[in-house]
Write an enzyme that holds these catalytic residues in place. Structure first.
Site, PDB file in Angstrom:
ATOM      1  N   SER A   1      -4.727 -30.079 -63.103  1.00 17.09           N
ATOM      2  CA  SER A   1      -3.879 -30.218 -64.295  1.00 17.09           C
ATOM      3  C   SER A   1      -4.277 -31.474 -65.056  1.00 17.09           C
ATOM      4  O   SER A   1      -4.781 -32.440 -64.453  1.00 17.09           O
ATOM      5  CB  SER A   1      -2.412 -30.344 -63.854  1.00 17.09           C
TER       6      SER A   1
ATOM      7  N   TYR B   1       4.277 -33.819 -58.318  1.00 13.22           N
ATOM      8  CA  TYR B   1       3.357 -32.852 -58.938  1.00 13.22           C
ATOM      9  C   TYR B   1       2.085 -33.559 -59.391  1.00 13.22           C
ATOM     10  O   TYR B   1       0.975 -33.120 -59.069  1.00 13.22           O
ATOM     11  CB  TYR B   1       4.042 -32.163 -60.124  1.00 13.22           C
TER      12      TYR B   1
HETATM   13  N1  LIG Z   1       1.671 -23.694 -66.844  1.00 12.22           N
HETATM   14  C1  LIG Z   1       1.177 -24.895 -67.078  1.00 12.22           C
HETATM   15  O1  LIG Z   1       1.506 -25.541 -68.094  1.00 12.22           O
HETATM   16  C2  LIG Z   1       0.200 -25.512 -66.132  1.00 12.22           C
HETATM   17  C3  LIG Z   1      -0.448 -26.693 -66.536  1.00 12.22           C
HETATM   18  C4  LIG Z   1      -1.370 -27.288 -65.681  1.00 12.22           C
HETATM   19  C5  LIG Z   1      -1.656 -26.709 -64.461  1.00 12.22           C
HETATM   20  N2  LIG Z   1      -1.009 -25.554 -64.105  1.00 12.22           N
HETATM   21  C6  LIG Z   1      -1.336 -24.998 -62.797  1.00 12.22           C
HETATM   22  O2  LIG Z   1      -1.741 -23.650 -62.940  1.00 12.22           O
HETATM   23  C7  LIG Z   1      -1.435 -22.909 -61.756  1.00 12.22           C
HETATM   24  C8  LIG Z   1      -0.650 -21.664 -62.125  1.00 12.22           C
HETATM   25  O3  LIG Z   1       0.557 -22.062 -62.745  1.00 12.22           O
HETATM   26  P1  LIG Z   1       1.442 -21.102 -63.652  1.00 12.22           P
HETATM   27  O4  LIG Z   1       1.901 -21.911 -64.790  1.00 12.22           O
HETATM   28  O5  LIG Z   1       0.739 -19.821 -63.868  1.00 12.22           O
HETATM   29  O6  LIG Z   1       2.704 -20.932 -62.673  1.00 12.22           O
HETATM   30  P2  LIG Z   1       3.634 -19.693 -62.327  1.00 12.22           P
HETATM   31  O7  LIG Z   1       3.721 -18.758 -63.462  1.00 12.22           O
HETATM   32  O8  LIG Z   1       4.881 -20.298 -61.784  1.00 12.22           O
HETATM   33  O9  LIG Z   1       2.837 -18.979 -61.133  1.00 12.22           O
HETATM   34  C9  LIG Z   1       2.652 -19.632 -59.902  1.00 12.22           C
HETATM   35  C10 LIG Z   1       1.909 -18.699 -58.970  1.00 12.22           C
HETATM   36  O10 LIG Z   1       1.721 -19.405 -57.721  1.00 12.22           O
HETATM   37  C11 LIG Z   1       2.098 -18.553 -56.672  1.00 12.22           C
HETATM   38  N3  LIG Z   1       2.593 -19.308 -55.522  1.00 12.22           N
HETATM   39  C12 LIG Z   1       3.498 -20.314 -55.503  1.00 12.22           C
HETATM   40  N4  LIG Z   1       3.747 -20.691 -54.243  1.00 12.22           N
HETATM   41  C13 LIG Z   1       2.972 -19.900 -53.443  1.00 12.22           C
HETATM   42  C14 LIG Z   1       2.798 -19.797 -52.042  1.00 12.22           C
HETATM   43  N5  LIG Z   1       3.456 -20.583 -51.172  1.00 12.22           N
HETATM   44  N6  LIG Z   1       1.934 -18.850 -51.586  1.00 12.22           N
HETATM   45  C15 LIG Z   1       1.272 -18.052 -52.432  1.00 12.22           C
HETATM   46  N7  LIG Z   1       1.371 -18.132 -53.755  1.00 12.22           N
HETATM   47  C16 LIG Z   1       2.234 -19.021 -54.266  1.00 12.22           C
HETATM   48  C17 LIG Z   1       3.202 -17.667 -57.257  1.00 12.22           C
HETATM   49  O11 LIG Z   1       3.239 -16.445 -56.524  1.00 12.22           O
HETATM   50  P3  LIG Z   1       4.435 -15.965 -55.542  1.00 12.22           P
HETATM   51  O12 LIG Z   1       5.658 -16.722 -55.935  1.00 12.22           O
HETATM   52  O13 LIG Z   1       4.506 -14.500 -55.778  1.00 12.22           O
HETATM   53  O14 LIG Z   1       3.915 -16.300 -54.180  1.00 12.22           O
HETATM   54  C18 LIG Z   1       2.686 -17.440 -58.658  1.00 12.22           C
HETATM   55  O15 LIG Z   1       1.812 -16.337 -58.678  1.00 12.22           O
HETATM   56  C19 LIG Z   1      -0.648 -23.884 -60.864  1.00 12.22           C
HETATM   57  O16 LIG Z   1      -1.518 -24.456 -59.920  1.00 12.22           O
HETATM   58  C20 LIG Z   1      -0.165 -24.931 -61.845  1.00 12.22           C
HETATM   59  O17 LIG Z   1       0.095 -26.169 -61.219  1.00 12.22           O
HETATM   60  C21 LIG Z   1      -0.092 -24.949 -64.906  1.00 12.22           C
END
Ligand SMILES: NC(=O)c1ccc[n+]([C@@H]2O[C@H](COP(=O)([O-])OP(=O)(O)OC[C@H]3O[C@@H](n4cnc5c(N)ncnc54)[C@H](OP(=O)(O)O)[C@@H]3O)[C@@H](O)[C@H]2O)c1
Length: 256
Positions: A140, A153
């Site tokens: 991130s 985080y």
């Molecule tokens: N959105 C942003 O602004 C942003 C910015 C920078 C970085 N990121 C990073 O991008 C990645 C994806 O984020 P997102 O925004 O798409 O989040 P999201 O919509 O909340 O999706 C998170 C995903 O992680 C999975 N997950 C969480 N805990 C898990 C576990 N214990 N085992 C297996 N899977 C797990 C969830 O699946 P289940 O709950 O079905 O297991 C879900 O598919 C993350 O690493 C996040 O930190 C996001």
């Protein structure tokens, strides 16, 4: 990186960035192994996009080492090998110091950091032996500073960025490529719960396109959007006193 007929392992495919990547990678002709805990979502995603290419889904909690081991074994049994691992599963909490809470820290580090390390541990021996493979870790742009209420985080993403950087250098001589993805704010379930105005919030469709474009070019670091990338670099360079003054300001409430 070439996706056509490559076997791509993708964690966190049930929501947000991972969900969109799964859709877009299927159009690229990748053979997909989709991973998350909520398999009902993965099942309907596979039904939706399964016509485009070979796709299977796996229930796995990435914080449980044995589950990761068993999932990798199943994927290799189903697909024969793994070419590309996109380690995207993640969680984020915003909590005040008045609710300082080690269990949130544990979940954050177990998911965001160990949830990548367990996969890398399983994949590295074959990648090194075969002298090929890609490890893509989602970090991130929040990896550089201690933002208030997001310390766990930000620290977990700092750990991911550093671990991947170190791996990239070590694995180069084995022709194994390591790519770090550093998004700014992207509209997903993770950011939907934020009650503050997020600068340069990007739609997930655009975010996924940028990631795939960067992966195809074998970029070492894929960071976006450019405005937040520059902002993050500036924040790293300014004096601590100035950062603290800026970061202690109340965030603007979100208008949605
Ligand atoms: N959105 C942003 O602004 C942003 C910015 C920078 C970085 N990121 C990073 O991008 C990645 C994806 O984020 P997102 O925004 O798409 O989040 P999201 O919509 O909340 O999706 C998170 C995903 O992680 C999975 N997950 C969480 N805990 C898990 C576990 N214990 N085992 C297996 N899977 C797990 C969830 O699946 P289940 O709950 O079905 O297991 C879900 O598919 C993350 O690493 C996040 O930190 C996001």
């Amino acid at each position: 990186m070439n996706f056509k007929n490559s076997v791509v392992l993708l964690t966190g495919a049930s929501s947000g960035i991972g969900y969109q990547l799964a859709k877009d990678l299927s159009l690229e002709g990748a053979r997909l192994a989709l991973i998350s805990r909520r398999t009902e979502i993965l099942e309907s995603l596979v039904n939706q996009i399964g016509g485009q290419s070979e796709i299977k889904y796996y229930k796995c909690d990435v914080t449980v080492k044995d589950e990761v081991h068993n999932t990798i074994e199943l994927i290799i049994k189903d697909f024969g090998n793994i070419d590309i691992a996109i380690l995207n599963s993640g969680v984020s909490y915003r909590s005040s110091v008045l609710n300082y809470n080690s269990s949130e820290a544990e979940t954050t580090f177990n998911t965001n950091v160990f949830g990548q390390i367990y996969f890398i541990e399983e994949l590295i021996p074959d990648f090194i032996k075969n002298k090929k493979g890609y490890i893509v870790g989602i970090s991130s742009l929040a990896d550089g500073k201690g933002f208030p209420k997001s310390g766990f985080y930000a620290a977990s993403k700092a750990a991911v960025t550093i671990i991947l950087e170190s791996l990239r250098i070590e694995l180069k001589k084995y022709n194994v490529k390591v790519i770090t993805v550093k998004p700014g704010f992207v509209r997903t379930a993770m950011t939907d719960k934020n009650e503050f105005e997020m600068p340069f919030l990007m739609d997930v469709e655009k975010g996924s396109k940028i990631i795939i474009k960067g992966l195809k070019k074998d970029k070492r670091i894929i960071e976006f959007p450019w405005q937040t990338t520059i902002g993050a670099k500036i924040l790293r360079m300014i004096p601590t006193k100035l950062f603290e003054a800026l970061a202690s300001k109340e965030l603007k409430p979100r208008t949605k």
